[in-house]
Design a protein around this motif. Structure first.
Motif, short mmCIF file in Angstrom:
data_model
loop_
_atom_site.label_atom_id
_atom_site.label_comp_id
_atom_site.label_asym_id
_atom_site.label_seq_id
_atom_site.Cartn_x
_atom_site.Cartn_y
_atom_site.Cartn_z
N ASN A 1 0.82 -1.21 0.00
CA ASN A 1 0.00 0.00 0.00
C ASN A 1 0.86 1.27 0.00
N GLY A 2 1.97 1.21 -0.73
CA GLY A 2 2.82 2.39 -0.85
C GLY A 2 3.74 2.62 0.32
N THR A 3 3.72 1.77 1.32
CA THR A 3 4.55 1.96 2.51
C THR A 3 5.59 0.86 2.59
N LYS A 4 6.86 1.26 2.66
CA LYS A 4 7.93 0.28 2.72
C LYS A 4 7.96 -0.37 4.10
N GLU A 5 7.93 -1.70 4.13
CA GLU A 5 7.84 -2.41 5.40
C GLU A 5 9.19 -2.79 5.98
N GLY A 6 10.26 -2.74 5.21
CA GLY A 6 11.57 -3.13 5.71
C GLY A 6 12.64 -2.49 4.85
N LEU B 1 15.95 -4.22 4.51
CA LEU B 1 16.98 -5.19 4.20
C LEU B 1 16.49 -6.16 3.13
N SER B 2 17.28 -6.32 2.08
CA SER B 2 16.91 -7.26 1.01
C SER B 2 17.26 -8.68 1.41
N GLY B 3 16.82 -9.62 0.60
CA GLY B 3 17.14 -11.01 0.86
C GLY B 3 18.64 -11.26 0.84
N ASN B 4 19.33 -10.67 -0.14
CA ASN B 4 20.78 -10.84 -0.21
C ASN B 4 21.48 -10.30 1.03
N GLN B 5 21.06 -9.14 1.50
CA GLN B 5 21.68 -8.54 2.69
C GLN B 5 21.45 -9.41 3.93
N LEU B 6 20.26 -9.95 4.05
CA LEU B 6 19.96 -10.81 5.20
C LEU B 6 20.75 -12.11 5.14
N LYS B 7 20.92 -12.66 3.94
CA LYS B 7 21.70 -13.89 3.82
C LYS B 7 23.19 -13.64 4.06
N ILE B 8 23.67 -12.46 3.71
CA ILE B 8 25.06 -12.11 4.04
C ILE B 8 25.23 -12.02 5.55
N LEU B 9 24.24 -11.44 6.22
CA LEU B 9 24.27 -11.40 7.69
C LEU B 9 24.32 -12.82 8.25
N ALA B 10 23.46 -13.69 7.72
CA ALA B 10 23.42 -15.08 8.18
C ALA B 10 24.76 -15.76 7.95
N ALA B 11 25.40 -15.48 6.81
CA ALA B 11 26.70 -16.07 6.51
C ALA B 11 27.75 -15.61 7.53
N LEU B 12 27.69 -14.35 7.92
CA LEU B 12 28.62 -13.83 8.93
C LEU B 12 28.37 -14.49 10.29
N PHE B 13 27.10 -14.65 10.64
CA PHE B 13 26.76 -15.34 11.89
C PHE B 13 27.31 -16.77 11.86
N MET B 14 27.23 -17.40 10.70
CA MET B 14 27.70 -18.77 10.57
C MET B 14 29.21 -18.86 10.75
N LEU C 1 12.77 -6.94 9.36
CA LEU C 1 13.32 -5.86 8.55
C LEU C 1 13.39 -6.22 7.07
N TYR C 2 12.94 -7.41 6.72
CA TYR C 2 12.98 -7.89 5.33
C TYR C 2 12.01 -7.10 4.47
N ASN C 3 12.49 -6.54 3.36
CA ASN C 3 11.63 -5.74 2.48
C ASN C 3 11.04 -6.54 1.32
N GLU C 4 11.23 -7.86 1.35
CA GLU C 4 10.67 -8.79 0.37
C GLU C 4 11.21 -8.57 -1.04
N SER C 5 12.40 -8.01 -1.13
CA SER C 5 13.08 -7.92 -2.42
C SER C 5 14.32 -8.80 -2.37
N ARG C 6 14.73 -9.31 -3.52
CA ARG C 6 15.91 -10.17 -3.57
C ARG C 6 17.18 -9.38 -3.39
N GLY C 7 17.22 -8.19 -3.90
CA GLY C 7 18.45 -7.40 -3.94
C GLY C 7 18.90 -7.27 -5.39
N LYS C 8 19.81 -6.36 -5.65
CA LYS C 8 20.20 -6.05 -7.02
C LYS C 8 21.06 -7.14 -7.66
N MET C 9 21.88 -7.81 -6.86
CA MET C 9 22.80 -8.81 -7.42
C MET C 9 22.21 -10.21 -7.34
N ARG C 10 22.54 -11.05 -8.32
CA ARG C 10 22.12 -12.45 -8.32
C ARG C 10 23.21 -13.25 -7.60
#
Length: 244
Positions: free
Chosen positions: A6-11, A13-26, A207-216
């Protein structure tokens, strides 16, 4: 996928950014496991590492929801799991079924659930009955396998992506996400107090904005898991003078 509702950004962090965070935690987790296994002051590293698996599990559910080729998605995950299992066994003498195989079980469970739901929506009683039997029969089979063979994160790790998949509604999905993390902790038995730290992944995923991120970066994350383990283990052997 967009990050808008509805025009309002909910988060933010993209999916790629969240997975990079997860990789660092790992990485933090596995450094603690390999280099400081008996030092109580380093337990924080293991606790930080508990956030990695839930985040990756969340995106397994996302992959099942948005992939255009379900067979390829399951096939690639299974093939890589089997390949890395052989690598771990011969290099690190690890006989556990790795996390890729846990996710393979989860993907198959989600697909069976999806077929059951589709039959229900189409009001095909015979298809729904068959789908119900296949879904619960498969879930029971995987549960029994998890009692015999050490599947990474046990049966709870298989259920977590499925629970995330159940709904698209953000806050309800986060509720199921938290429920799944608690199930992971329960199935881990005596380690539940450590695994419960995974609940901190819930506010992060909010914080996930439901976008994949710019990079594949899909294949980067596929290969990151085994490669960083082998690299860390190599460094560990060097530090130990070759005594594993």
């Amino acid at each position: 996928m967009t990050g808008e509702r509805n025009g309002t950004k909910e988060g933010f962090l993209s999916g790629n950014q969240l997975k990079i965070l997860a990789a660092l935690f790992m990485i933090v987790d596995h450094v603690g496991l390999l280099f400081f296994p008996n030092i109580s002051s380093a337990m924080w590293m293991r606790c930080v590492g508990r956030l990695a698996f839930p985040i990756f599990a969340f995106f397994i559910a996302e992959g099942c929801r948005y992939t255009k080729n379900r067979a390829r998605y399951l096939g690639v995950m299974t093939l890589m799991g089997l390949l890395f299992h052989l690598v771990y066994y011969y290099i690190m003498k690890d006989n556990m079924l790795n996390v890729f195989l846990s996710f393979s079980f989860a993907i198959a469970l989600i697909y069976l659930w999806r077929n059951f739901v589709s039959a229900c929506k189409a009001k095909r009683i015979d298809g729904a009955a068959l789908g119900f039997a296949l879904f619960f029969g498969y879930a029971f089979l995987v549960y029994e396998i998890s009692l015999i063979v050490h599947i990474d994160y046990y049966f709870g790790g298989v259920l977590l992506p499925w629970l995330v998949y159940l709904t698209k509604k953000k806050w309800l999905r986060l509720f199921f996400f938290a429920l799944g993390i608690m199930l992971v902790a329960v199935f881990m038995g005596k380690l539940w107090t450590v695994e419960a730290w995974g609940l901190l992944a819930v506010p992060i995923m909010a914080l996930y904005n439901e976008s994949r991120g710019k990079m594949r970066m899909k294949y980067f994350f596929y290969f990151f898991y085994p490669s960083h383990l082998v690299l860390l283990y190599g460094i560990y052997l060097l530090c130990m003078g070759g005594k594993g």
